[in-house]
Write an enzyme that holds these catalytic residues in place. Structure first.
Site, short mmCIF file in Angstrom:
data_model
loop_
_atom_site.label_atom_id
_atom_site.label_comp_id
_atom_site.label_asym_id
_atom_site.label_seq_id
_atom_site.Cartn_x
_atom_site.Cartn_y
_atom_site.Cartn_z
N ASP A 35 0.87 -1.18 0.00
CA ASP A 35 0.00 0.00 0.00
C ASP A 35 0.90 1.22 0.00
OD1 ASP A 35 -1.96 2.06 0.92
OD2 ASP A 35 -3.23 0.32 1.33
N SER A 94 -17.41 -2.54 -8.40
CA SER A 94 -18.43 -1.84 -7.63
C SER A 94 -19.78 -1.93 -8.33
CB SER A 94 -18.01 -0.37 -7.56
OG SER A 94 -19.08 0.42 -7.12
N ALA A 95 -20.83 -1.87 -7.52
CA ALA A 95 -22.19 -1.81 -8.06
C ALA A 95 -22.38 -0.59 -8.95
CB ALA A 95 -23.18 -1.75 -6.91
N THR A 96 -21.48 0.36 -8.83
CA THR A 96 -21.59 1.57 -9.63
C THR A 96 -21.53 1.26 -11.14
OG1 THR A 96 -20.80 3.84 -9.69
CG2 THR A 96 -19.11 2.18 -9.71
N TYR A 146 -14.53 7.94 -11.32
CA TYR A 146 -14.24 6.79 -10.45
C TYR A 146 -14.95 5.54 -10.98
CZ TYR A 146 -15.05 3.43 -6.74
OH TYR A 146 -15.15 2.25 -6.04
N LYS A 155 -13.64 1.72 -12.80
CA LYS A 155 -14.01 0.34 -12.42
C LYS A 155 -14.53 -0.41 -13.64
CE LYS A 155 -12.89 0.50 -8.14
NZ LYS A 155 -11.69 -0.22 -7.72
N PHE A 199 -21.47 -4.04 -3.21
CA PHE A 199 -22.55 -3.08 -3.02
C PHE A 199 -22.09 -2.07 -1.96
CE2 PHE A 199 -25.85 -3.86 -6.12
CZ PHE A 199 -25.15 -4.81 -6.85
N ASN A 200 -22.77 -1.83 -0.88
CA ASN A 200 -22.32 -0.73 0.00
C ASN A 200 -21.68 -1.25 1.29
OD1 ASN A 200 -24.24 0.49 -1.90
ND2 ASN A 200 -23.91 2.33 -0.68
N ARG A 222 -28.64 14.33 -4.16
CA ARG A 222 -27.23 14.48 -4.54
C ARG A 222 -27.09 14.08 -6.01
NH1 ARG A 222 -22.96 10.91 -1.13
NH2 ARG A 222 -24.00 9.23 -2.23
N ASP A 259 -26.87 10.29 -7.90
CA ASP A 259 -27.44 9.18 -7.11
C ASP A 259 -28.60 8.51 -7.85
OD1 ASP A 259 -25.75 9.41 -4.99
OD2 ASP A 259 -27.22 10.25 -3.59
P1 NAD Z 1 -9.48 2.54 0.93
O1 NAD Z 1 -9.16 3.89 0.37
O2 NAD Z 1 -9.68 2.43 2.40
O3 NAD Z 1 -8.38 1.48 0.49
C1 NAD Z 1 -7.70 1.59 -0.74
C2 NAD Z 1 -6.22 1.52 -0.43
O4 NAD Z 1 -5.48 1.63 -1.63
C3 NAD Z 1 -5.76 2.67 0.49
O5 NAD Z 1 -5.09 2.13 1.60
C4 NAD Z 1 -4.81 3.48 -0.40
O6 NAD Z 1 -3.76 4.07 0.36
C5 NAD Z 1 -4.34 2.43 -1.39
N1 NAD Z 1 -3.90 2.97 -2.68
C6 NAD Z 1 -4.54 3.84 -3.49
N2 NAD Z 1 -3.81 4.07 -4.60
C7 NAD Z 1 -2.68 3.32 -4.48
C8 NAD Z 1 -1.53 3.14 -5.29
N3 NAD Z 1 -1.38 3.79 -6.45
N4 NAD Z 1 -0.57 2.28 -4.86
C9 NAD Z 1 -0.69 1.62 -3.69
N5 NAD Z 1 -1.75 1.77 -2.87
C10 NAD Z 1 -2.74 2.61 -3.27
O7 NAD Z 1 -10.77 1.99 0.16
P2 NAD Z 1 -11.67 0.72 0.46
O8 NAD Z 1 -13.00 1.21 0.86
O9 NAD Z 1 -10.95 -0.24 1.30
O10 NAD Z 1 -11.81 0.17 -1.02
C11 NAD Z 1 -10.98 -0.86 -1.53
C12 NAD Z 1 -11.31 -1.07 -2.99
O11 NAD Z 1 -12.69 -1.39 -3.11
C13 NAD Z 1 -11.09 0.16 -3.87
O12 NAD Z 1 -10.59 -0.25 -5.12
C14 NAD Z 1 -12.49 0.73 -4.02
O13 NAD Z 1 -12.63 1.48 -5.18
C15 NAD Z 1 -13.33 -0.53 -4.04
N6 NAD Z 1 -14.73 -0.31 -3.63
C16 NAD Z 1 -14.99 0.30 -2.43
C17 NAD Z 1 -16.32 0.54 -2.06
C18 NAD Z 1 -16.64 1.26 -0.78
O14 NAD Z 1 -17.75 1.76 -0.65
N7 NAD Z 1 -15.73 1.31 0.21
C19 NAD Z 1 -17.37 0.13 -2.90
C20 NAD Z 1 -17.07 -0.52 -4.09
C21 NAD Z 1 -15.72 -0.74 -4.45
N1 UFG Z 2 -26.59 9.71 1.77
C1 UFG Z 2 -27.21 10.69 2.49
N2 UFG Z 2 -26.44 11.53 3.22
C2 UFG Z 2 -25.08 11.44 3.29
C3 UFG Z 2 -24.44 10.41 2.55
C4 UFG Z 2 -25.23 9.57 1.79
O1 UFG Z 2 -28.43 10.81 2.46
O2 UFG Z 2 -24.44 12.25 3.97
C5 UFG Z 2 -27.41 8.75 1.00
C6 UFG Z 2 -27.12 8.75 -0.49
O3 UFG Z 2 -27.86 9.76 -1.13
C7 UFG Z 2 -27.52 7.33 -0.87
C8 UFG Z 2 -27.17 6.51 0.37
O4 UFG Z 2 -27.11 7.45 1.45
O5 UFG Z 2 -28.91 7.25 -1.06
C9 UFG Z 2 -25.84 5.80 0.26
O6 UFG Z 2 -24.83 6.74 -0.09
P1 UFG Z 2 -23.28 6.41 0.00
O7 UFG Z 2 -22.54 7.64 -0.41
O8 UFG Z 2 -22.96 5.83 1.32
O9 UFG Z 2 -23.11 5.25 -1.05
P2 UFG Z 2 -23.41 5.24 -2.63
O10 UFG Z 2 -24.47 4.21 -2.84
O11 UFG Z 2 -23.64 6.57 -3.18
O12 UFG Z 2 -21.99 4.78 -3.19
C10 UFG Z 2 -21.21 3.75 -2.59
C11 UFG Z 2 -19.73 4.04 -2.77
C12 UFG Z 2 -19.34 3.95 -4.21
C13 UFG Z 2 -19.79 2.65 -4.79
C14 UFG Z 2 -21.27 2.44 -4.55
C15 UFG Z 2 -21.68 1.08 -5.01
O13 UFG Z 2 -19.41 5.33 -2.29
O14 UFG Z 2 -17.94 4.01 -4.30
O15 UFG Z 2 -21.55 2.54 -3.17
O16 UFG Z 2 -23.08 0.97 -4.95
F1 UFG Z 2 -19.55 2.64 -6.11
#
Ligand code: NAD
Ligand code: UFG
Length: 338
Positions: free
Chosen positions: A31, A124-126, A149, A153, A178-179, A292, A295
């Site tokens: 990392d 991601s579900a995105t 972003y 993906k 998903f989330n 937002r 969304d």
């Molecule tokens: P996070 O930011 O906590 O973890 C990602 C890690 O990657 C961090 O520790 C960061 O320092 C490291 N990183 C970033 N760029 C790097 C690079 N160039 N080289 C080495 N390390 C690097 O995020 P997370 O929530 O643990 O997410 C992990 C993965 O899952 C990500 O790819 C994210 O896009 C994906 N994801 C997350 C969510 C979510 O809601 N958390 C949802 C869908 C997908």
């Molecule tokens: N929301 C609020 N207030 C806030 C934050 C979020 O009402 O302060 C609502 C959003 O409008 C949404 C829900 O809460 O309806 C969830 O929002 P999040 O931001 O927690 O999550 P998202 O579903 O928008 O997105 C997340 C990750 C993305 C990922 C996606 C996959 O942030 O990286 O889930 O479904 F791609």
């Protein structure tokens, strides 16, 4: 198996490494610590009772990566490393494309040069955009991503599929999360966002702990049971276990396998707030705000394919997620700052 976790110090990676250890696998973390703290790895080591080999290397650093691959013979890589803030990606598209795409290109090239052709990719579900089918199955066509972003993906999924098509020795597992919310039940590990949280659960916990005044609920006029957005929240420990289960797809040499990783149940923003208040006995004041941008109203999956092929299904429900998120926040009001 010996597994490289890129981004293994982050939220999902640090929880996954604990589940890998529990299942008897050997994890090595890489990392650049751009969005994480070395304390996460210290805490994970406390939980599993041993140090985890760690390299502070950027995945774009070919030489640094090569040294790690020369020091270890990996069976597979779980590729978490990437930038993940939706809003920031709109402001800084070049940085997102450069980090997420170029970083993955360098990683894949170094992997193949060292004969490691098994990868589990954090998608991601995105990628479904505004989904055509609810609950979303893996057959649902990918949609239009509204931000860089999400596009990284979607593009990286395509890149991985092409790489496997050209060289069938590769096994590619794409996990569409998903989330993810929740935290390790010990309260030692959890989500540690920088600055103002973008995501719902860290915002709720920061309101509950007194760091923020009130939650803004983004839109109460969606076509859902209470007007607020519906999502498929998944406990991060369940998500970690999904990666362990995915190693099965690699052992079975499935080629390319894509799975939705969620619970299959959708909860609205207000459902989550109410569950949090009920389970934890704390107040979460909120105000309704405008929607937002970007969304979607409803996003939850059908996780049957992961159950059928990997034997994985979520164990934790929304109340567990609320309890563990709060347990983490109240024990660590400032995250990993000591
Ligand atoms: P996070 O930011 O906590 O973890 C990602 C890690 O990657 C961090 O520790 C960061 O320092 C490291 N990183 C970033 N760029 C790097 C690079 N160039 N080289 C080495 N390390 C690097 O995020 P997370 O929530 O643990 O997410 C992990 C993965 O899952 C990500 O790819 C994210 O896009 C994906 N994801 C997350 C969510 C979510 O809601 N958390 C949802 C869908 C997908
Ligand atoms: N929301 C609020 N207030 C806030 C934050 C979020 O009402 O302060 C609502 C959003 O409008 C949404 C829900 O809460 O309806 C969830 O929002 P999040 O931001 O927690 O999550 P998202 O579903 O928008 O997105 C997340 C990750 C993305 C990922 C996606 C996959 O942030 O990286 O889930 O479904 F791609």
């Amino acid at each position: 198996m010996k597994i490289l976790l890129t981004g293994g110090a982050g939220f999902i990676g640090s929880h996954t490494l604990i589940e890998l250890d529990k299942a008897g696998h050997e994890a090595v973390v890489l990392d650049n610590l751009y969005n994480s703290s070395p304390l996460a790895l210290k805490r994970a080591a406390e939980i599993i009772g041993k140090e985890v080999p760690f390299y502070q290397v950027d995945i774009r650093d070919r030489e640094g990566l090569t040294k790690v691959f020369e020091a270890h013979q990996f069976d597979a890589c779980i590729h978490f490393a990437g930038l993940k803030a939706v809003g920031e990606s709109v402001e800084k598209p070049l940085e997102y494309y450069e980090n997420n795409l170029n970083g993955t290109f360098v990683l894949l090239d170094v992997m193949r040069k060292h004969g490691c052709k098994n990868i589990i990719f954090s998608s991601s579900a995105t990628v479904y955009g505004d989904p055509e089918i609810i609950p979303i199955t893996e057959e649902c066509p990918k949609g239009i991503c509204t931000n860089p972003y999400g596009k990284t993906k979607s593009m990286l999924e395509d890149v991985l599929i092409d790489v496997q098509k050209a060289d069938p020795e590769w096994n590619v597992v794409v996990l569409r999360y998903f989330n993810p919310i929740g935290a390790h039940p010990s309260g030692k590990l959890g989500d540690n966002p920088n600055g103002i949280p973008n995501n719902l659960m860290p915002y709720i916990t920061q309101v509950a702990v007194g760091k923020r005044k009130e939650l803004g609920v983004f839109g109460a006029d969606y076509d859902t049971h209470d007007g607020t957005g519906v999502r498929d929240y998944i406990h991060v420990v369940d998500l970690g276990r999904a990666h362990v289960a995915s190693l099965k797809a690699i052992e079975q040499k499935k080629g390319v396998a894509i799975y939705n990783i969620g619970t299959g149940t959708g909860y609205s923003v207000l459902d989550v707030v109410k569950a949090f208040v009920r389970v934890n006995g704390v107040d979460v004041p909120y105000v309704i705000k405008p929607r937002r941008s970007g969304d979607v109203a409803v996003n939850y999956c059908n996780p049957a394919k992961a159950k059928m092929e990997l034997g994985w299904e979520a164990q934790y429900g929304i109340e567990d997620m609320c309890r563990d998120s709060w347990n983490w926040q109240k024990q660590n009001p400032n995250g990993f700052e000591e």
